[in-house]
Design a protein around this motif. Structure first.
Motif, PDB file in Angstrom:
ATOM      1  N   UNK A  21       0.847  -1.192   0.000  1.00 39.93           N
ATOM      2  CA  UNK A  21       0.000   0.000   0.000  1.00 39.93           C
ATOM      3  C   UNK A  21       0.881   1.239   0.000  1.00 39.93           C
ATOM      4  N   UNK A  22       1.030   1.862  -1.157  1.00 36.90           N
ATOM      5  CA  UNK A  22       1.954   2.989  -1.250  1.00 36.90           C
ATOM      6  C   UNK A  22       1.287   4.327  -1.552  1.00 36.90           C
ATOM      7  N   UNK A  23      -0.015   4.380  -1.542  1.00 35.26           N
ATOM      8  CA  UNK A  23      -0.692   5.645  -1.836  1.00 35.26           C
ATOM      9  C   UNK A  23      -0.284   6.733  -0.840  1.00 35.26           C
ATOM     10  N   UNK A  24      -0.290   6.389   0.454  1.00 38.21           N
ATOM     11  CA  UNK A  24       0.089   7.354   1.483  1.00 38.21           C
ATOM     12  C   UNK A  24       1.520   7.826   1.326  1.00 38.21           C
ATOM     13  N   UNK A  26       3.228   7.999  -1.381  1.00 33.45           N
ATOM     14  CA  UNK A  26       3.296   8.887  -2.546  1.00 33.45           C
ATOM     15  C   UNK A  26       2.729  10.261  -2.230  1.00 33.45           C
ATOM     16  N   UNK A  27       1.663  10.306  -1.434  1.00 33.50           N
ATOM     17  CA  UNK A  27       1.085  11.594  -1.023  1.00 33.50           C
ATOM     18  C   UNK A  27       2.101  12.353  -0.172  1.00 33.50           C
ATOM     19  N   UNK A  28       2.726  11.644   0.775  1.00 35.18           N
ATOM     20  CA  UNK A  28       3.746  12.271   1.628  1.00 35.18           C
ATOM     21  C   UNK A  28       4.904  12.782   0.767  1.00 35.18           C
ATOM     22  N   UNK A  33       7.922  17.302  -1.382  1.00 30.69           N
ATOM     23  CA  UNK A  33       8.483  17.962  -2.566  1.00 30.69           C
ATOM     24  C   UNK A  33       7.860  19.349  -2.734  1.00 30.69           C
ATOM     25  N   UNK A  34       6.546  19.440  -2.545  1.00 29.62           N
ATOM     26  CA  UNK A  34       5.862  20.738  -2.645  1.00 29.62           C
ATOM     27  C   UNK A  34       6.362  21.728  -1.590  1.00 29.62           C
ATOM     28  N   UNK A  35       6.867  21.197  -0.466  1.00 31.09           N
ATOM     29  CA  UNK A  35       7.402  22.040   0.610  1.00 31.09           C
ATOM     30  C   UNK A  35       8.858  22.439   0.344  1.00 31.09           C
ATOM     31  N   UNK A  36       9.403  22.050  -0.817  1.00 35.11           N
ATOM     32  CA  UNK A  36      10.742  22.462  -1.202  1.00 35.11           C
ATOM     33  C   UNK A  36      11.839  21.457  -0.902  1.00 35.11           C
ATOM     34  N   UNK A  37      11.474  20.266  -0.457  1.00 39.75           N
ATOM     35  CA  UNK A  37      12.476  19.249  -0.159  1.00 39.75           C
ATOM     36  C   UNK A  37      12.768  18.419  -1.403  1.00 39.75           C
ATOM     37  N   UNK A  38      13.971  17.881  -1.472  1.00 37.46           N
ATOM     38  CA  UNK A  38      14.308  16.911  -2.512  1.00 37.46           C
ATOM     39  C   UNK A  38      13.894  15.550  -1.983  1.00 37.46           C
ATOM     40  N   UNK A  39      13.079  14.831  -2.741  1.00 33.47           N
ATOM     41  CA  UNK A  39      12.543  13.553  -2.281  1.00 33.47           C
ATOM     42  C   UNK A  39      13.006  12.436  -3.199  1.00 33.47           C
ATOM     43  N   UNK A  40      13.507  11.384  -2.580  1.00 35.39           N
ATOM     44  CA  UNK A  40      13.852  10.157  -3.292  1.00 35.39           C
ATOM     45  C   UNK A  40      12.868   9.116  -2.789  1.00 35.39           C
ATOM     46  N   UNK A 113      12.986   8.715  15.332  1.00 41.32           N
ATOM     47  CA  UNK A 113      12.403  10.028  15.585  1.00 41.32           C
ATOM     48  C   UNK A 113      10.893   9.944  15.720  1.00 41.32           C
ATOM     49  N   UNK A 114      10.254  11.065  15.546  1.00 42.01           N
ATOM     50  CA  UNK A 114       8.796  11.140  15.653  1.00 42.01           C
ATOM     51  C   UNK A 114       8.147  10.210  14.632  1.00 42.01           C
ATOM     52  N   UNK A 115       7.089   9.533  15.059  1.00 36.46           N
ATOM     53  CA  UNK A 115       6.304   8.677  14.172  1.00 36.46           C
ATOM     54  C   UNK A 115       4.893   9.251  14.088  1.00 36.46           C
ATOM     55  N   UNK A 116       4.345   9.261  12.888  1.00 30.53           N
ATOM     56  CA  UNK A 116       3.088   9.950  12.642  1.00 30.53           C
ATOM     57  C   UNK A 116       1.975   8.980  12.286  1.00 30.53           C
ATOM     58  N   UNK A 117       0.854   9.137  12.963  1.00 24.48           N
ATOM     59  CA  UNK A 117      -0.319   8.302  12.726  1.00 24.48           C
ATOM     60  C   UNK A 117      -1.130   8.867  11.561  1.00 24.48           C
ATOM     61  N   UNK A 118      -1.982   8.042  10.959  1.00 24.94           N
ATOM     62  CA  UNK A 118      -2.867   8.554   9.911  1.00 24.94           C
ATOM     63  C   UNK A 118      -3.661   9.757  10.432  1.00 24.94           C
ATOM     64  N   UNK A 119      -3.819  10.739   9.573  1.00 26.29           N
ATOM     65  CA  UNK A 119      -4.556  11.937   9.948  1.00 26.29           C
ATOM     66  C   UNK A 119      -3.672  13.088  10.394  1.00 26.29           C
ATOM     67  N   UNK A 120      -2.371  12.825  10.587  1.00 28.91           N
ATOM     68  CA  UNK A 120      -1.442  13.895  10.934  1.00 28.91           C
ATOM     69  C   UNK A 120      -1.379  14.874   9.769  1.00 28.91           C
ATOM     70  N   UNK A 121      -1.382  16.154  10.077  1.00 27.10           N
ATOM     71  CA  UNK A 121      -1.339  17.138   8.993  1.00 27.10           C
ATOM     72  C   UNK A 121       0.041  17.176   8.349  1.00 27.10           C
ATOM     73  N   UNK A 122       0.075  17.517   7.092  1.00 25.78           N
ATOM     74  CA  UNK A 122       1.349  17.634   6.386  1.00 25.78           C
ATOM     75  C   UNK A 122       2.187  18.760   6.969  1.00 25.78           C
ATOM     76  N   UNK A 123       1.551  19.814   7.442  1.00 28.51           N
ATOM     77  CA  UNK A 123       2.285  20.918   8.062  1.00 28.51           C
ATOM     78  C   UNK A 123       3.083  20.402   9.258  1.00 28.51           C
ATOM     79  N   UNK A 124       2.469  19.545  10.061  1.00 28.06           N
ATOM     80  CA  UNK A 124       3.151  18.977  11.226  1.00 28.06           C
ATOM     81  C   UNK A 124       4.375  18.176  10.798  1.00 28.06           C
TER      82      UNK A 124
END
Length: 139
Positions: A21-24, A26-28, A33-40, A113-124
């Motif tokens: 399940x890779x939809x999440x 890919x969204x992340x 990337x939209x936040x200006x990071x280089x993503x691999x 480090x920090x682990x994020x559950x479903x529903x965490x905002x992208x800003x966080x």
């Protein structure tokens, strides 16, 4: 003391094991990337060793593992072990998915480090990675 990086933050987004399940992830990846990071993005069915080797080759600031399979108590410790072997001590290991709070605490104790559950905002998530990189990387 906060520093500003002289280049974009580089993050490896990984899917480890048989979790298909890779939809999440890919969204992340797109949001980072939209936040200006280089993503691999590694794609599906990576091993912990493959993830760490890719992180080393790509000179990333952070590794983000998306896991929904329930194998988090196996996957994250193995990644931590390989990171120590490869001396990736200044790379953030973070992630998210279906991980019980009690397991999140155990994983933090071994260096995750920090682990994020479903529903965490992208800003966080973006703010956490950006803040960590600004405090821990010096390029």
């Amino acid at each position: 003391m906060s520093k500003t990086l002289n280049r974009p933050i580089r993050i490896l987004v990984a899917k480890v094991g048989l979790d298909g399940h890779d939809r999440g992830a890919k969204v992340i990846a797109t949001s980072l990337r939209d936040a200006g990071m280089e993503v691999i993005y590694t794609g599906l069915r990576q091993t912990p060793e493959m993830v760490v080797n890719t992180a080393l080759q790509e000179d990333v600031d952070a590794i983000g593992v998306s896991i929904l399979s329930g194998a988090h108590m196996t996957v994250f410790p193995k990644i931590v072990e390989f990171m120590k072997q490869k001396k990736l001590t200044n790379v953030l290991l973070t992630g998210g998915g279906i991980i019980p709070e009690s397991d999140m605490e155990k994983l933090k104790e071994i260096g995750v480090g920090e682990l994020f559950a479903p529903g965490t905002t992208m800003v966080t998530i973006v703010d956490y990675i950006r803040d960590w990189a600004n405090e821990n990387r010096n390029f």
